[in-house]
Design a protein around this motif. Structure first.
Motif, mmCIF file in Angstrom:
data_model
loop_
_atom_site.group_PDB
_atom_site.id
_atom_site.type_symbol
_atom_site.label_atom_id
_atom_site.label_comp_id
_atom_site.label_asym_id
_atom_site.label_seq_id
_atom_site.Cartn_x
_atom_site.Cartn_y
_atom_site.Cartn_z
ATOM 1 N N LYS A 1 29.501 8.389 42.126
ATOM 2 C CA LYS A 1 29.243 7.194 41.337
ATOM 3 C C LYS A 1 27.939 6.494 41.711
ATOM 4 O O LYS A 1 27.782 5.301 41.486
ATOM 5 C CB LYS A 1 30.428 6.222 41.418
ATOM 6 C CG LYS A 1 31.685 6.755 40.750
ATOM 7 C CD LYS A 1 32.775 5.717 40.688
ATOM 8 C CE LYS A 1 34.007 6.263 39.962
ATOM 9 N NZ LYS A 1 35.103 5.257 39.871
ATOM 10 N N ILE B 1 23.672 6.794 41.077
ATOM 11 C CA ILE B 1 22.595 7.430 40.336
ATOM 12 C C ILE B 1 21.350 7.393 41.218
ATOM 13 O O ILE B 1 21.090 6.388 41.886
ATOM 14 C CB ILE B 1 22.344 6.746 38.981
ATOM 15 C CG1 ILE B 1 21.325 7.540 38.170
ATOM 16 C CG2 ILE B 1 21.916 5.286 39.150
ATOM 17 C CD1 ILE B 1 21.232 7.115 36.719
ATOM 18 N N LEU C 1 26.819 2.619 40.920
ATOM 19 C CA LEU C 1 27.359 2.178 39.635
ATOM 20 C C LEU C 1 28.748 1.562 39.808
ATOM 21 O O LEU C 1 29.393 1.218 38.816
ATOM 22 C CB LEU C 1 27.433 3.362 38.676
ATOM 23 C CG LEU C 1 26.086 4.025 38.344
ATOM 24 C CD1 LEU C 1 26.282 5.108 37.287
ATOM 25 C CD2 LEU C 1 25.065 3.006 37.864
ATOM 26 N N ARG D 1 18.191 5.135 45.055
ATOM 27 C CA ARG D 1 19.520 5.321 44.476
ATOM 28 C C ARG D 1 20.197 3.978 44.295
ATOM 29 O O ARG D 1 19.935 3.014 45.016
ATOM 30 C CB ARG D 1 20.367 6.237 45.361
ATOM 31 C CG ARG D 1 20.696 5.650 46.716
ATOM 32 C CD ARG D 1 21.412 6.643 47.603
ATOM 33 N NE ARG D 1 21.596 6.065 48.937
ATOM 34 C CZ ARG D 1 22.006 6.751 49.998
ATOM 35 N NH1 ARG D 1 22.270 8.063 49.894
ATOM 36 N NH2 ARG D 1 22.149 6.162 51.172
ATOM 37 N N LYS E 1 19.608 12.089 39.056
ATOM 38 C CA LYS E 1 20.815 12.751 39.530
ATOM 39 C C LYS E 1 21.983 11.758 39.529
ATOM 40 O O LYS E 1 21.796 10.576 39.826
ATOM 41 C CB LYS E 1 20.592 13.307 40.939
ATOM 42 C CG LYS E 1 19.395 14.244 41.034
ATOM 43 C CD LYS E 1 19.318 14.969 42.358
ATOM 44 C CE LYS E 1 18.854 14.089 43.475
ATOM 45 N NZ LYS E 1 18.580 14.858 44.706
ATOM 46 N N TYR E 2 23.160 12.269 39.221
ATOM 47 C CA TYR E 2 24.354 11.427 39.214
ATOM 48 C C TYR E 2 25.467 12.131 39.975
ATOM 49 O O TYR E 2 25.769 13.308 39.720
ATOM 50 C CB TYR E 2 24.817 11.135 37.783
ATOM 51 C CG TYR E 2 26.112 10.360 37.727
ATOM 52 C CD1 TYR E 2 26.159 9.023 38.138
ATOM 53 C CD2 TYR E 2 27.289 10.959 37.301
ATOM 54 C CE1 TYR E 2 27.341 8.311 38.113
ATOM 55 C CE2 TYR E 2 28.479 10.258 37.258
ATOM 56 C CZ TYR E 2 28.500 8.934 37.673
ATOM 57 O OH TYR E 2 29.686 8.231 37.649
ATOM 58 N N GLU F 1 27.253 17.387 41.229
ATOM 59 C CA GLU F 1 26.164 16.488 40.854
ATOM 60 C C GLU F 1 25.543 16.946 39.541
ATOM 61 O O GLU F 1 25.330 18.138 39.328
ATOM 62 C CB GLU F 1 25.117 16.503 41.975
ATOM 63 C CG GLU F 1 23.806 15.831 41.685
ATOM 64 C CD GLU F 1 22.816 16.051 42.817
ATOM 65 O OE1 GLU F 1 23.054 15.524 43.926
ATOM 66 O OE2 GLU F 1 21.811 16.780 42.620
#
Length: 255
Positions: free
Chosen positions: A43, A45, A252, A249, A71-72, A79
């Motif tokens: 969770k 990004i 979220l 980064r 990237k998430y 990922e």
């Protein structure tokens, strides 16, 4: 060039303002050619931006402005990735140099955690990418996507020294290419990181080999800037390059 540095400064400000609390420092795929086996936390990004000036044989050069990797962290083992590159080519013509600004085919991909480091066994992940031929400048569109798969490995040699290395293959309209990277990394105190690297490829019985190195500075656990440079060996088409980058980064999740 001035526009890039303005955008770079804005991104740096936004990254420094990130409030997500992480005790572990950000792990990135830049600035070296060796992709890290570490995944973005679940969770989160992560954005990695870079700009480079590159020189090749026959007087050709290009400015990348920028390359970006988003990237998430979908889970602790998986990922999602989205990669874009915008560049301007400078081609030597008489009486004047010809320039082309292009969007390279956008790439989508995944990173899968395979296993953790244990003894001599390295930490390992599998990275796969596919290009989207329709998501590119008109001159670069084709009906055939390219595919790439990369095994990313890393061993911790001491508390402050690690060894990262990749093996991979890329399939496109060109002959299938096999590539490698080999990069010892060194932690220099709490904020600095340095590396040296050998990387290259083999395709159609032709080999290319290159060397590079660089420094990275951790502004915070979530933000890193970097500077790197490299050059080609022997008949490699790459003559030299220099690059700068910013990575950060954001969580979220609600605090």
């Amino acid at each position: 060039m001035r526009t890039f540095f303005f955008v770079f400064a804005l991104l740096l400000y936004a990254a420094a303002a990130a409030t997500a609390q992480m005790t572990e420092e950000i792990e990135t795929d830049r600035p070296d050619q060796t992709e890290t086996p570490f995944l973005v936390p679940r969770k989160f990004i992560q954005a990695e931006f870079g700009m480079s000036a590159e020189k090749y044989g026959a007087g050709r050069s290009q400015l990348v402005h920028p390359a970006s990797l988003l990237k998430y962290g979908l889970s602790n083992r998986f990922e999602l990735r989205l990669e874009t590159t915008v560049l301007t080519e400078y081609l030597p013509y008489i009486p004047a140099t010809k320039t082309n600004t292009l969007l390279q085919p956008v790439e989508v991909g995944t990173k899968l955690r395979l296993f953790e480091e244990k003894g001599a066994r390295p930490k390992a992940s599998l990275i796969t990418h596919i290009s989207l031929p329709f998501a590119a400048s008109k001159q670069l569109r084709s009906g055939t996507p390219s595919y790439a798969a990369r095994l990313s490995l890393q061993n911790s040699l001491t508390k402050n020294i690690s060894l990262g290395y990749n093996l991979g293959v890329e399939k496109s309209d060109e002959p299938t290419a096999f590539f490698y990277t080999f990069a010892p990394g060194f932690s220099l105190g709490e904020k600095w990181y340095a590396y040296v690297e050998a990387f290259g490829s083999f395709a159609n019985n032709v080999a290319e080999h290159n060397l590079d190195g660089g420094l990275a500075y951790f502004i915070s656990h979530n933000t890193k800037i970097d500077l790197s440079s490299g050059f080609g060996l022997g008949d490699s088409p790459l003559k030299n390059y220099v690059a700068i980058g910013l990575s950060f980064r954001l969580s979220l999740c609600k605090p």
